[in-house]
Design a protein around this motif. Structure first.
Motif, PDB file in Angstrom:
ATOM      1  N   GLY A 141      22.790   3.411  -9.041  1.00 38.53           N
ATOM      2  CA  GLY A 141      21.929   2.907 -10.120  1.00 38.53           C
ATOM      3  C   GLY A 141      20.612   2.381  -9.596  1.00 38.53           C
ATOM      4  O   GLY A 141      19.921   3.057  -8.849  1.00 38.53           O
ATOM      5  N   GLU A 142      20.287   1.143  -9.998  1.00 37.04           N
ATOM      6  CA  GLU A 142      19.007   0.554  -9.625  1.00 37.04           C
ATOM      7  C   GLU A 142      19.243  -0.501  -8.559  1.00 37.04           C
ATOM      8  O   GLU A 142      20.162  -1.299  -8.655  1.00 37.04           O
ATOM      9  N   ARG A 143      18.392  -0.527  -7.523  1.00 38.14           N
ATOM     10  CA  ARG A 143      18.542  -1.487  -6.433  1.00 38.14           C
ATOM     11  C   ARG A 143      17.189  -1.968  -5.938  1.00 38.14           C
ATOM     12  O   ARG A 143      16.252  -1.181  -5.869  1.00 38.14           O
ATOM     13  N   GLN A 144      17.115  -3.226  -5.554  1.00 44.41           N
ATOM     14  CA  GLN A 144      15.922  -3.715  -4.869  1.00 44.41           C
ATOM     15  C   GLN A 144      16.021  -3.347  -3.391  1.00 44.41           C
ATOM     16  O   GLN A 144      17.060  -3.538  -2.769  1.00 44.41           O
ATOM     17  N   VAL A 145      14.925  -2.823  -2.846  1.00 42.76           N
ATOM     18  CA  VAL A 145      14.860  -2.495  -1.418  1.00 42.76           C
ATOM     19  C   VAL A 145      14.222  -3.670  -0.685  1.00 42.76           C
ATOM     20  O   VAL A 145      14.750  -4.174   0.311  1.00 42.76           O
ATOM     21  N   LEU A 146      13.057  -4.082  -1.182  1.00 46.18           N
ATOM     22  CA  LEU A 146      12.350  -5.292  -0.755  1.00 46.18           C
ATOM     23  C   LEU A 146      11.808  -5.894  -2.061  1.00 46.18           C
ATOM     24  O   LEU A 146      11.751  -5.190  -3.079  1.00 46.18           O
ATOM     25  N   PRO A 147      11.374  -7.144  -2.053  1.00 46.93           N
ATOM     26  CA  PRO A 147      10.814  -7.690  -3.298  1.00 46.93           C
ATOM     27  C   PRO A 147       9.683  -6.802  -3.829  1.00 46.93           C
ATOM     28  O   PRO A 147       8.782  -6.421  -3.084  1.00 46.93           O
ATOM     29  N   GLY A 148       9.762  -6.415  -5.104  1.00 46.31           N
ATOM     30  CA  GLY A 148       8.729  -5.562  -5.698  1.00 46.31           C
ATOM     31  C   GLY A 148       8.845  -4.089  -5.340  1.00 46.31           C
ATOM     32  O   GLY A 148       7.954  -3.294  -5.655  1.00 46.31           O
ATOM     33  N   LEU A 149       9.913  -3.706  -4.715  1.00 45.30           N
ATOM     34  CA  LEU A 149      10.134  -2.302  -4.321  1.00 45.30           C
ATOM     35  C   LEU A 149      11.575  -1.942  -4.668  1.00 45.30           C
ATOM     36  O   LEU A 149      12.507  -2.548  -4.141  1.00 45.30           O
ATOM     37  N   ARG A 150      11.740  -0.984  -5.588  1.00 42.93           N
ATOM     38  CA  ARG A 150      13.076  -0.672  -6.092  1.00 42.93           C
ATOM     39  C   ARG A 150      13.333   0.829  -6.134  1.00 42.93           C
ATOM     40  O   ARG A 150      12.396   1.619  -6.276  1.00 42.93           O
ATOM     41  N   VAL A 151      14.595   1.202  -6.054  1.00 43.89           N
ATOM     42  CA  VAL A 151      15.003   2.579  -6.352  1.00 43.89           C
ATOM     43  C   VAL A 151      15.722   2.581  -7.699  1.00 43.89           C
ATOM     44  O   VAL A 151      16.346   1.585  -8.082  1.00 43.89           O
ATOM     45  N   HIS A 152      15.617   3.715  -8.402  1.00 44.41           N
ATOM     46  CA  HIS A 152      16.208   3.847  -9.730  1.00 44.41           C
ATOM     47  C   HIS A 152      16.875   5.220  -9.834  1.00 44.41           C
ATOM     48  O   HIS A 152      16.180   6.240  -9.726  1.00 44.41           O
ATOM     49  N   GLU A 200       0.868  -1.182   0.000  1.00 42.94           N
ATOM     50  CA  GLU A 200       0.000   0.000   0.000  1.00 42.94           C
ATOM     51  C   GLU A 200       0.900   1.225   0.000  1.00 42.94           C
ATOM     52  O   GLU A 200       1.938   1.215   0.659  1.00 42.94           O
ATOM     53  N   VAL A 201       0.477   2.253  -0.706  1.00 46.59           N
ATOM     54  CA  VAL A 201       1.309   3.450  -0.812  1.00 46.59           C
ATOM     55  C   VAL A 201       0.477   4.678  -0.438  1.00 46.59           C
ATOM     56  O   VAL A 201      -0.647   4.842  -0.923  1.00 46.59           O
ATOM     57  N   TYR A 202       1.034   5.517   0.416  1.00 49.46           N
ATOM     58  CA  TYR A 202       0.364   6.754   0.832  1.00 49.46           C
ATOM     59  C   TYR A 202       1.252   7.963   0.542  1.00 49.46           C
ATOM     60  O   TYR A 202       2.463   7.914   0.795  1.00 49.46           O
ATOM     61  N   ALA A 203       0.650   9.021   0.033  1.00 53.78           N
ATOM     62  CA  ALA A 203       1.313  10.324  -0.012  1.00 53.78           C
ATOM     63  C   ALA A 203       0.860  11.096   1.219  1.00 53.78           C
ATOM     64  O   ALA A 203      -0.350  11.208   1.465  1.00 53.78           O
ATOM     65  N   LEU A 204       1.808  11.598   1.994  1.00 58.20           N
ATOM     66  CA  LEU A 204       1.496  12.339   3.222  1.00 58.20           C
ATOM     67  C   LEU A 204       1.975  13.776   3.046  1.00 58.20           C
ATOM     68  O   LEU A 204       3.169  14.032   2.915  1.00 58.20           O
ATOM     69  N   SER A 228       9.931   2.617  -7.507  1.00 60.16           N
ATOM     70  CA  SER A 228       8.815   1.851  -8.091  1.00 60.16           C
ATOM     71  C   SER A 228       8.339   0.818  -7.083  1.00 60.16           C
ATOM     72  O   SER A 228       9.147   0.222  -6.370  1.00 60.16           O
ATOM     73  N   VAL A 229       7.023   0.656  -7.007  1.00 61.45           N
ATOM     74  CA  VAL A 229       6.402  -0.235  -6.016  1.00 61.45           C
ATOM     75  C   VAL A 229       5.285  -1.033  -6.673  1.00 61.45           C
ATOM     76  O   VAL A 229       4.376  -0.451  -7.263  1.00 61.45           O
ATOM     77  N   GLU A 230       5.326  -2.360  -6.538  1.00 68.01           N
ATOM     78  CA  GLU A 230       4.248  -3.202  -7.069  1.00 68.01           C
ATOM     79  C   GLU A 230       3.080  -3.193  -6.079  1.00 68.01           C
ATOM     80  O   GLU A 230       3.261  -3.459  -4.887  1.00 68.01           O
ATOM     81  N   THR A 231       1.886  -2.853  -6.581  1.00 62.65           N
ATOM     82  CA  THR A 231       0.696  -2.825  -5.721  1.00 62.65           C
ATOM     83  C   THR A 231      -0.425  -3.612  -6.390  1.00 62.65           C
ATOM     84  O   THR A 231      -0.299  -4.003  -7.558  1.00 62.65           O
ATOM     85  N   GLY A 232      -1.537  -3.778  -5.683  1.00 61.73           N
ATOM     86  CA  GLY A 232      -2.700  -4.460  -6.232  1.00 61.73           C
ATOM     87  C   GLY A 232      -3.290  -3.757  -7.444  1.00 61.73           C
ATOM     88  O   GLY A 232      -3.987  -4.367  -8.245  1.00 61.73           O
ATOM     89  N   ARG A 233      -3.010  -2.469  -7.590  1.00 60.91           N
ATOM     90  CA  ARG A 233      -3.532  -1.706  -8.733  1.00 60.91           C
ATOM     91  C   ARG A 233      -2.544  -1.645  -9.897  1.00 60.91           C
ATOM     92  O   ARG A 233      -2.858  -1.076 -10.940  1.00 60.91           O
TER      93      ARG A 233
END
Ligand SMILES: [Zn+2]
Length: 251
Positions: free
Chosen positions: A151-162, A3-7, A175-180
């Protein structure tokens, strides 16, 4: 799935001609200031640290709310966040680092080199940083709390920095993989939706070709769902779902 929130932690007015590259219009625009929280993994991950009250007062930020308070409103204790991904080291993204006392901060190596290197002393760049907060990088690094990435790195599975650069030397997006679908948190690679959608840069840059290439990277990462979250755009609240004032559920 995440889940992703903008605060939202504050806002400030400017004009289009002050902000967009060679933009003639004097149209007033409002910047919103955010941190982004990613839940649903093995631990919460925050993107950017915002700023503290003193910076907000000094920089004329309206309706400032401590970013740590915003994180608490989503039910997460700031001290329980072990990972904060820092998009870049401008004051509004880095100066709040001490609000997250247990975190390891992930920063691109190019970003740290720029702000500790020969060009950062020029007023054009210096004014964009909080020098004290930058100095604290050294202490935090000796305390094992800085992770320099390239460069590009995985932070957790399905969550990366670029890494994308452009706006700053080591700007990174998330980038974050979500249900949407896959969410792309652009931070200042696209302050407003109009940056990426019209390929229109902002004025604050270290490398213009990199900023243009970053727009392509955002689109390539986003895929057909177009879950792109601009870094300072009030329209984030219209395109996604506000759940209460200042809290916007992205996915
Ligand atoms: Zn910013």
């Amino acid at each position: 799935m995440y889940e992703v929130y903008a605060l939202k932690y504050g806002e400030r007015d400017t004009t289009a001609c002050q902000f967009f590259y060679r933009e003639p219009s004097h149209e007033p625009i409002t910047l919103h200031f955010y941190v982004w929280l990613i839940l649903g993994g093995s631990h919460p991950v925050l993107v950017d640290a915002g700023c503290r009250e003193a910076d907000a007062a000094q920089r004329g930020i309206r309706h400032y709310v401590n970013p740590a308070t915003m994180v608490q409103r989503v039910g997460v204790r700031p001290a329980d966040i072990p990972t904060v991904l820092i998009s870049h080291l401008h004051w509004d993204h880095w100066a709040g680092h001490s609000l997250f006392p247990s975190a390891e901060f992930w920063i691109q190596r190019d970003e740290v080199e720029f702000w500790t290197g020969p060009v950062a002393r020029f007023e054009l760049y210096r004014q964009l940083a909080n020098a004290t907060a930058l100095g604290e990088l050294v202490t935090l690094n000796y305390g094992g709390r800085i992770r320099l990435v390239e460069g590009e790195r995985q932070v957790l599975p399905g969550l990366r920095v670029h890494w994308v650069g452009g706006h700053t030397a080591g700007l990174q997006i998330v980038s974050v993989e979500t249900g949407r679908g896959r969410v792309v948190l652009t931070s200042d690679a696209s302050h407003f939706f109009r940056n990426v959608e019209r390929r229109w840069p902002t004025q604050i840059i270290t490398n213009l070709p990199q900023m243009l290439a970053a727009f392509d990277t955002i689109d390539a990462l986003a895929g057909p769902e177009r879950l792109v979250v601009a870094g300072h755009d009030p329209e984030v609240a219209d395109r996604f779902k506000p759940t209460e004032p200042g809290i916007i559920r992205i996915a």
